[in-house]
Design a protein around this motif. Structure first.
Motif, mmCIF file in Angstrom:
data_model
loop_
_atom_site.group_PDB
_atom_site.id
_atom_site.type_symbol
_atom_site.label_atom_id
_atom_site.label_comp_id
_atom_site.label_asym_id
_atom_site.label_seq_id
_atom_site.Cartn_x
_atom_site.Cartn_y
_atom_site.Cartn_z
ATOM 1 N N ALA A 96 0.824 -1.206 0.000
ATOM 2 C CA ALA A 96 0.000 0.000 0.000
ATOM 3 C C ALA A 96 0.857 1.255 0.000
ATOM 4 O O ALA A 96 0.563 2.230 -0.721
ATOM 5 N N LEU A 97 1.916 1.270 0.794
ATOM 6 C CA LEU A 97 2.784 2.443 0.839
ATOM 7 C C LEU A 97 3.571 2.598 -0.464
ATOM 8 O O LEU A 97 3.800 3.728 -0.922
ATOM 9 N N LEU A 98 3.959 1.494 -1.067
ATOM 10 C CA LEU A 98 4.597 1.570 -2.382
ATOM 11 C C LEU A 98 3.652 2.198 -3.397
ATOM 12 O O LEU A 98 4.043 3.063 -4.187
ATOM 13 N N ARG A 99 2.405 1.769 -3.371
ATOM 14 C CA ARG A 99 1.418 2.306 -4.315
ATOM 15 C C ARG A 99 1.186 3.790 -4.080
ATOM 16 O O ARG A 99 1.052 4.572 -5.029
ATOM 17 N N GLU A 100 1.141 4.211 -2.828
ATOM 18 C CA GLU A 100 0.912 5.630 -2.535
ATOM 19 C C GLU A 100 2.071 6.508 -3.005
ATOM 20 O O GLU A 100 1.860 7.657 -3.401
ATOM 21 N N GLN A 101 3.256 5.960 -2.975
ATOM 22 C CA GLN A 101 4.426 6.767 -3.297
ATOM 23 C C GLN A 101 4.812 6.713 -4.767
ATOM 24 O O GLN A 101 5.503 7.605 -5.257
ATOM 25 N N HIS A 102 4.385 5.671 -5.464
ATOM 26 C CA HIS A 102 4.893 5.469 -6.812
ATOM 27 C C HIS A 102 3.782 5.041 -7.759
ATOM 28 O O HIS A 102 3.001 4.138 -7.466
ATOM 29 N N GLY A 103 3.728 5.689 -8.896
ATOM 30 C CA GLY A 103 2.803 5.287 -9.946
ATOM 31 C C GLY A 103 3.411 4.174 -10.775
ATOM 32 O O GLY A 103 4.515 3.698 -10.525
ATOM 33 N N GLY A 104 2.716 3.778 -11.811
ATOM 34 C CA GLY A 104 3.238 2.744 -12.689
ATOM 35 C C GLY A 104 3.060 1.357 -12.121
ATOM 36 O O GLY A 104 2.332 1.118 -11.158
ATOM 37 N N THR A 105 3.750 0.416 -12.733
ATOM 38 C CA THR A 105 3.581 -0.994 -12.398
ATOM 39 C C THR A 105 4.401 -1.378 -11.166
ATOM 40 O O THR A 105 5.594 -1.074 -11.082
ATOM 41 N N ILE A 106 3.743 -2.041 -10.231
ATOM 42 C CA ILE A 106 4.416 -2.642 -9.080
ATOM 43 C C ILE A 106 4.119 -4.132 -9.119
ATOM 44 O O ILE A 106 2.953 -4.549 -9.054
ATOM 45 N N HIS A 107 5.156 -4.932 -9.251
ATOM 46 C CA HIS A 107 4.983 -6.377 -9.353
ATOM 47 C C HIS A 107 4.979 -7.011 -7.961
ATOM 48 O O HIS A 107 5.726 -6.597 -7.068
ATOM 49 N N SER A 108 4.141 -8.018 -7.792
ATOM 50 C CA SER A 108 4.105 -8.770 -6.536
ATOM 51 C C SER A 108 3.946 -10.250 -6.851
ATOM 52 O O SER A 108 3.466 -10.632 -7.918
ATOM 53 N N VAL A 109 4.367 -11.081 -5.905
ATOM 54 C CA VAL A 109 4.282 -12.525 -6.092
ATOM 55 C C VAL A 109 3.904 -13.176 -4.770
ATOM 56 O O VAL A 109 4.303 -12.720 -3.702
ATOM 57 N N SER A 110 3.105 -14.223 -4.850
ATOM 58 C CA SER A 110 2.742 -15.007 -3.667
ATOM 59 C C SER A 110 2.712 -16.478 -4.044
ATOM 60 O O SER A 110 2.791 -16.842 -5.221
ATOM 61 N N VAL A 111 2.594 -17.335 -3.037
ATOM 62 C CA VAL A 111 2.581 -18.782 -3.241
ATOM 63 C C VAL A 111 1.260 -19.348 -2.761
ATOM 64 O O VAL A 111 0.771 -19.015 -1.682
ATOM 65 N N GLY A 112 0.672 -20.198 -3.580
ATOM 66 C CA GLY A 112 -0.501 -20.976 -3.203
ATOM 67 C C GLY A 112 -0.187 -22.451 -3.360
ATOM 68 O O GLY A 112 0.909 -22.827 -3.802
ATOM 69 N N PHE A 113 -1.112 -23.310 -2.997
ATOM 70 C CA PHE A 113 -0.846 -24.747 -2.975
ATOM 71 C C PHE A 113 -1.931 -25.523 -3.697
ATOM 72 O O PHE A 113 -3.082 -25.087 -3.785
ATOM 73 N N ARG A 114 -1.536 -26.669 -4.197
ATOM 74 C CA ARG A 114 -2.506 -27.594 -4.769
ATOM 75 C C ARG A 114 -2.162 -29.018 -4.325
ATOM 76 O O ARG A 114 -1.001 -29.420 -4.324
ATOM 77 N N ASN A 115 -3.189 -29.733 -3.891
ATOM 78 C CA ASN A 115 -3.061 -31.131 -3.472
ATOM 79 C C ASN A 115 -2.022 -31.326 -2.371
ATOM 80 O O ASN A 115 -1.280 -32.309 -2.367
ATOM 81 N N LEU A 116 -1.967 -30.368 -1.455
ATOM 82 C CA LEU A 116 -1.122 -30.496 -0.270
ATOM 83 C C LEU A 116 -2.015 -30.325 0.955
ATOM 84 O O LEU A 116 -2.165 -29.227 1.484
ATOM 85 N N PRO A 117 -2.639 -31.401 1.427
ATOM 86 C CA PRO A 117 -3.556 -31.294 2.568
ATOM 87 C C PRO A 117 -2.862 -30.689 3.781
ATOM 88 O O PRO A 117 -1.739 -31.037 4.117
ATOM 89 N N GLY A 118 -3.570 -29.762 4.413
ATOM 90 C CA GLY A 118 -3.044 -29.117 5.613
ATOM 91 C C GLY A 118 -2.265 -27.852 5.362
ATOM 92 O O GLY A 118 -1.892 -27.157 6.308
#
Length: 575
Positions: free
Chosen positions: A273-295
């Motif tokens: 959020a602070l990056l977005r407030e300070q800078h226009g243009g593209t901000i890239h982000s990445v996260s991890v999700g899971f598939r077929n990993l119970p728990g």
């Protein structure tokens, strides 16, 4: 974003020099440099972030030749220091922060270190005085290791370089470090797992000459008293907001785009959020999700909600068993030293690098400073010092007591022993100097640099840390855990993120560990025996089998994973 290695009083052969540079090439694939004079050698590998031109090449020498320097990290206040140095008549030929360090050392000497705001490991040699200087940032974000033997010293960014030059070996482990790893899941500094190699202390500089040996001194004052302490919740919230905004502004520097590791939680979302407030243009982000990993704890939907609200260019990496299997050997190569943590960060860093990121913001440090862990401020000293231990360690009671006492010394003055409940400030100091430095920051740097990615941690900005440690505990807890950050996030992040409980990042490795023949307990125990027994070392069989039983009965994979990582790391040591 670089790797460094060097020595004084020890003549490295050309073969050793090439081996060290090759070991550090992942930290600096773009260019490599070497400087030697007599018994002094400085080596460097570079991937530039500030000043992409050859003018930032290292080792960097002063025009007169009175100082030569290698450096890994980023100096966030380099422009202010540059202007000040120009006022003293110093001239510059590049836009790199390396040259600011070079001229700053010539102008201020050891007074430079306390002026810096950044992450750094520095080695400098003064040929006329035959003096070596080493320095490292206040929280040890950037690694610096050293090997001292009489009137000689070698220093570097990674254990791999010491192994490559033959100065250390997995055939000669540090027994105390092995106990530390068994108990905590990471080696407690200043030890490393390789005998003879230690961690240079964070927030210190040191001088060495043949006549006087080593003089070591602390320079970091991030835990010094604050001149004006907020006394109300609005004052504290406003002060933290200003300090965090300033930290983000400082750290969005360089000539490459800045991205973001985005979990589904509060800390990284607030940075976004602070990056977005300070800078226009593209901000890239990445996260991890899971598939077929119970728990598995999958917060990728929350991360995606934050990305949508902040208009981030977001990527979610989906992890299943095939990705775990394909990534494990790369993880072992990246970590440099075994750790129970880091596999999750390895996967995120790889995804970020594959998406073109060269710099990534991380929320590390927020929990430590703002009371994000459930045990902070609620346990007595004895319970607090045991909270990070890993079950199934197999160590005798007297050794456990020694390791816990060693951990207590991480709090200045041994304050962790005082009172029935350890105050939040002291809990923060313990977490900052212990788990954060020995595990999270060490692993984060290793796995990100392996992928050519620099990790930046705005929550560990010196001014912000000093403020957070000074704010009275009732204000930190006025509206529950992490009150101050929640107040800042309330108008910035989606409601579902604000209301979500803190759950951490759980890869849910139990089914994989239980089902893969590679991780069968008799094979893992056999590897440990093969590599440890010739050194007169072992892991406790009772602790080992207890870890396996815990995995089988409850799915708690951490204790057994510790032995898997250690065994496989030893096996990849080229024996």
């Amino acid at each position: 974003m670089c790797g460094l290695f060097g020595s004084v009083g020890l003549a490295l052969t050309p073969t050793q020099q090439r081996a060290a540079i090759n070991a550090l090439r992942g930290r600096g694939p773009d260019s490599q440099g070497q400087w030697s004079e007599g018994q002094a050698t400085l080596l460097h590998t570079r991937q530039p972030i500030q000043d992409l031109s050859p003018l930032g090449h290292q080792p960097m020498a002063s025009p007169s030749g009175d100082l030569v320097l290698v450096f890994n990290g980023e100096i966030y206040n380099q422009q202010e220091l540059r202007r000040e140095l120009e006022g003293h008549g110093r001239s510059f030929h590049s836009h790199s922060d390396t040259e600011v360090l070079l001229q700053g050392l010539r102008q201020w000497g050891s007074g430079l270190w306390d002026r810096l705001n950044g992450i750094f490991a520095v080695a400098a040699w003064e040929p006329q005085q035959q003096r070596l200087t080493l320095a490292r940032d206040g929280f040890g974000v950037k690694p610096l290791l050293w090997h001292r033997d009489g009137n000689s010293c070698a220093f570097g960014s990674e254990l791999s370089a010491f192994e490559a030059t033959g100065l250390a070996s997995r055939r000669q482990l540090n027994p105390d470090a092995l106990d530390s790893y068994s108990f905590w899941g990471a080696v407690t500094a200043p030890a490393s797992l390789l005998a003879g190699v230690e961690v240079f202390p964070a927030g210190h500089w040191g001088h060495w000459t043949a006549e006087r040996g080593w003089q070591l001194q602390r320079f970091d004052d991030s835990q010094a008293p604050l001149a004006a302490v907020p006394t109300s919740l609005p004052e504290a919230t406003a002060a933290v907001e200003q300090a965090l905004q300033q930290a983000v502004t400082r750290q969005v520097i360089g000539d490459v785009p800045v991205g973001l590791f985005l979990s589904g939680g509060l800390d990284s979302g607030l940075l976004g959020a602070l990056l977005r407030e300070q800078h226009g243009g593209t901000i890239h982000s990445v996260s991890v999700g899971f598939r077929n990993l119970p728990g598995a704890v999958d917060e990728s939907n929350l991360a995606e909600a934050t990305a949508r609200q902040l208009h981030l260019s977001h990527t979610t990496l989906r992890i299943g068993r095939p990705e775990l299997e394909a990534s494990f050997d790369g993880f072992l190569d990246a970590i440099d030293q075994p750790s129970i943590d880091g596999f999750n960060s390895f996967l995120v860093a790889r995804a970020a690098a594959a998406g073109g990121m060269r710099v990534a913001f991380s929320g590390l440090g927020a929990d430590e400073l703002f009371g994000g862990y459930g045990h902070m401020g609620s346990l007595d000293a004895r319970a607090l010092l045991r909270v990070r231990r890993i079950h199934g360690h197999g160590l005798p009671r007297h050794r456990q007591r020694q390791l816990i006492a060693q951990q207590a010394q991480l709090v200045p003055g041994g304050q962790a022993h005082g009172g029935p409940v350890v105050p939040l400030r002291n809990c923060s100091q313990l977490e900052l100097a212990g788990y954060l430095q020995n595990t999270l920051l060490r692993d984060g740097d290793a796995v990100s640099m392996h992928h050519g990615l620099e990790l930046r941690v705005p929550f560990l900005d010196r001014d912000l840390v000093q403020l957070a440690l000074a704010i009275p505990e009732p204000l930190h807890r006025a509206e529950g855990p992490k009150t101050l950050l929640r107040c800042l996030a309330a108008r910035r992040l989606p409601a579902e993120v604000l209301s979500a409980p803190k759950r951490g990042f759980n890869l849910a490795l139990a089914p994989w560990l239980q089902g893969a023949p590679r991780f069968a307990p008799r094979r893992i125990l056999g590897l440990l025996h093969r590599h440890l027994s010739p050194q007169g070392l072992r892991v406790g069989r009772r602790g080992f089998w207890g870890s396996w039983a815990l995995l089988q009965s409850s799915g708690r994979w951490g204790p057994y994973w510790r032995w898997v990582v250690l065994a496989e790391w030893l096996e990849r040591g080229g024996f």
